[in-house]
Design a protein around this motif. Sequence first.
Motif, PDB file in Angstrom:
ATOM      1  N   ILE A  52      74.228 -35.954  70.457  1.00 47.67           N
ATOM      2  CA  ILE A  52      75.565 -36.536  70.619  1.00 47.67           C
ATOM      3  C   ILE A  52      76.286 -36.613  69.276  1.00 47.67           C
ATOM      4  N   THR A  53      75.600 -37.062  68.221  1.00 46.38           N
ATOM      5  CA  THR A  53      76.276 -37.256  66.929  1.00 46.38           C
ATOM      6  C   THR A  53      76.729 -35.933  66.315  1.00 46.38           C
ATOM      7  N   LEU A  54      75.890 -34.897  66.397  1.00 52.22           N
ATOM      8  CA  LEU A  54      76.257 -33.628  65.764  1.00 52.22           C
ATOM      9  C   LEU A  54      77.414 -32.927  66.493  1.00 52.22           C
ATOM     10  N   PRO A  55      77.401 -32.823  67.832  1.00 55.33           N
ATOM     11  CA  PRO A  55      78.588 -32.282  68.496  1.00 55.33           C
ATOM     12  C   PRO A  55      79.855 -33.092  68.211  1.00 55.33           C
ATOM     13  N   LEU A  56      79.704 -34.412  68.065  1.00 52.76           N
ATOM     14  CA  LEU A  56      80.861 -35.246  67.737  1.00 52.76           C
ATOM     15  C   LEU A  56      81.427 -34.863  66.371  1.00 52.76           C
ATOM     16  N   LEU A  57      80.545 -34.603  65.416  1.00 51.94           N
ATOM     17  CA  LEU A  57      80.991 -34.190  64.081  1.00 51.94           C
ATOM     18  C   LEU A  57      81.735 -32.858  64.143  1.00 51.94           C
ATOM     19  N   TRP A  58      81.150 -31.883  64.844  1.00 49.49           N
ATOM     20  CA  TRP A  58      81.799 -30.566  64.918  1.00 49.49           C
ATOM     21  C   TRP A  58      83.111 -30.637  65.680  1.00 49.49           C
ATOM     22  N   LEU A  59      83.189 -31.465  66.701  1.00 47.58           N
ATOM     23  CA  LEU A  59      84.447 -31.624  67.441  1.00 47.58           C
ATOM     24  C   LEU A  59      85.547 -32.167  66.528  1.00 47.58           C
ATOM     25  N   GLY A  60      85.191 -33.138  65.675  1.00 47.07           N
ATOM     26  CA  GLY A  60      86.175 -33.673  64.753  1.00 47.07           C
ATOM     27  C   GLY A  60      86.723 -32.612  63.823  1.00 47.07           C
ATOM     28  N   GLY A 107      81.013 -39.496  54.242  1.00 46.11           N
ATOM     29  CA  GLY A 107      80.473 -40.433  55.217  1.00 46.11           C
ATOM     30  C   GLY A 107      78.959 -40.388  55.260  1.00 46.11           C
ATOM     31  N   TYR A 108      78.405 -39.198  55.220  1.00 42.84           N
ATOM     32  CA  TYR A 108      76.944 -39.077  55.231  1.00 42.84           C
ATOM     33  C   TYR A 108      76.348 -39.631  53.942  1.00 42.84           C
ATOM     34  N   LEU A 109      76.925 -39.242  52.805  1.00 42.00           N
ATOM     35  CA  LEU A 109      76.338 -39.614  51.516  1.00 42.00           C
ATOM     36  C   LEU A 109      76.441 -41.110  51.227  1.00 42.00           C
ATOM     37  N   VAL A 110      77.488 -41.755  51.721  1.00 46.35           N
ATOM     38  CA  VAL A 110      77.641 -43.193  51.474  1.00 46.35           C
ATOM     39  C   VAL A 110      76.462 -43.967  52.052  1.00 46.35           C
ATOM     40  N   LEU A 111      76.183 -43.769  53.326  1.00 50.47           N
ATOM     41  CA  LEU A 111      75.082 -44.516  53.940  1.00 50.47           C
ATOM     42  C   LEU A 111      73.723 -43.986  53.495  1.00 50.47           C
ATOM     43  N   TRP A 112      73.640 -42.702  53.210  1.00 54.62           N
ATOM     44  CA  TRP A 112      72.394 -42.150  52.668  1.00 54.62           C
ATOM     45  C   TRP A 112      72.047 -42.836  51.352  1.00 54.62           C
ATOM     46  N   SER A 113      73.062 -43.044  50.506  1.00 54.37           N
ATOM     47  CA  SER A 113      72.843 -43.711  49.218  1.00 54.37           C
ATOM     48  C   SER A 113      72.439 -45.165  49.420  1.00 54.37           C
ATOM     49  N   TYR A 133      68.679 -42.415  59.997  1.00 57.06           N
ATOM     50  CA  TYR A 133      69.483 -41.243  59.654  1.00 57.06           C
ATOM     51  C   TYR A 133      70.605 -41.019  60.668  1.00 57.06           C
ATOM     52  N   GLY A 134      70.442 -41.522  61.869  1.00 58.49           N
ATOM     53  CA  GLY A 134      71.519 -41.391  62.847  1.00 58.49           C
ATOM     54  C   GLY A 134      72.780 -42.095  62.404  1.00 58.49           C
ATOM     55  N   ASP A 135      72.639 -43.205  61.665  1.00 55.87           N
ATOM     56  CA  ASP A 135      73.811 -43.911  61.157  1.00 55.87           C
ATOM     57  C   ASP A 135      74.573 -43.045  60.162  1.00 55.87           C
ATOM     58  N   PHE A 136      73.838 -42.286  59.309  1.00 57.18           N
ATOM     59  CA  PHE A 136      74.494 -41.387  58.364  1.00 57.18           C
ATOM     60  C   PHE A 136      75.341 -40.360  59.117  1.00 57.18           C
ATOM     61  N   LYS A 137      74.736 -39.815  60.173  1.00 56.39           N
ATOM     62  CA  LYS A 137      75.408 -38.746  60.928  1.00 56.39           C
ATOM     63  C   LYS A 137      76.618 -39.278  61.687  1.00 56.39           C
ATOM     64  N   LEU A 138      76.520 -40.507  62.195  1.00 51.95           N
ATOM     65  CA  LEU A 138      77.656 -41.075  62.919  1.00 51.95           C
ATOM     66  C   LEU A 138      78.817 -41.334  61.971  1.00 51.95           C
ATOM     67  N   LEU A 139      78.548 -41.884  60.780  1.00 52.06           N
ATOM     68  CA  LEU A 139      79.637 -42.102  59.826  1.00 52.06           C
ATOM     69  C   LEU A 139      80.190 -40.772  59.339  1.00 52.06           C
ATOM     70  N   ALA A 140      79.337 -39.763  59.199  1.00 55.07           N
ATOM     71  CA  ALA A 140      79.826 -38.427  58.843  1.00 55.07           C
ATOM     72  C   ALA A 140      80.760 -37.902  59.933  1.00 55.07           C
ATOM     73  N   ALA A 141      80.397 -38.130  61.196  1.00 60.18           N
ATOM     74  CA  ALA A 141      81.256 -37.691  62.298  1.00 60.18           C
ATOM     75  C   ALA A 141      82.600 -38.407  62.262  1.00 60.18           C
ATOM     76  N   LEU A 142      82.593 -39.712  62.006  1.00 60.14           N
ATOM     77  CA  LEU A 142      83.850 -40.452  61.926  1.00 60.14           C
ATOM     78  C   LEU A 142      84.688 -39.964  60.743  1.00 60.14           C
ATOM     79  N   GLY A 143      84.021 -39.621  59.634  1.00 63.01           N
ATOM     80  CA  GLY A 143      84.734 -39.042  58.505  1.00 63.01           C
ATOM     81  C   GLY A 143      85.359 -37.711  58.855  1.00 63.01           C
TER      82      GLY A 143
END
Length: 289
Positions: free
Chosen positions: A159-167, A189-195, A211-221
Amino acid sequence: MIELFLDNPAIFGGFLFALGLLVGSFLNVVIHRIPKMMEQQFRQECQLIDAPIDAPMPQATCYNLIVPRSACPSCGHAISALENIPVISYLMLKGRCRGCKIRISPRYPLVELLCATLTAVAGLHFGVTITAIAAILLTWFLIALVFIDADTYLLPDSITLPLLWLGLLFNLNNVFVPLDQAVIGAVAGYLVLWSVYWIFKLITGKEGMGYGDFKLLAALGAWFGWQALPSVILLSSISGAVIGIALAILAKRGMGKPMPFGPYLGIAGWLTLIFGTTLQQMIFNGGAI
């Protein structure tokens, strides 16, 4: 049809509400089944690791978003079409299974009503435009992610990765932000939470998030651009603190129990979708709008 919606916002809103009810019914299936599908895949992979090299492939039971047919988990009663009408069937059945009379969770109609309401709000906010289609799709994705993470502490890649590509795809045409801002937003978005994850782990020796949180914030970014990240992080932190404290008090769960961060990112993402410009002006201009 488009002209009818343009001339009659009430009809457009009613159509969106009905559509949201139907999609909400499907999201209930997604929320329930995707974690089970992930568990089944994990178990199958574990069997392959332990099995001899020449052992035949284990045959997994077919289980996906379509099959098997929905049924009562208690008695196995198959849910008929008339028993699967969003909200109405729940009311007609008085919240109980027709077969064994066990209580059906009220969360099912609540998810349907939530999806219908947010779909209508998002659609009416942006009008009959491509932006509204994008906003509605984002709303559906976020609802699924919020409830899955709240239940299982999982944010599925499916779900998170298709959401990122859709954005990124929508922003090819600057639906929300220019593409360069969307790409930077995804990376940042990914690097902020990764850090944050690694700093917290180095200091405490514990994992503060997944790691799902990193991907979700990356998708929102990817959807809203890097400028929206401060407001998303701020809103998610505030909502997490408020809801977390309330749950700790009402449910007496204790402040030390881990809580998923994904639901608060999802809430912040939807609020940014509707109020993003206002929120960014408040943050970057010190409250001057």
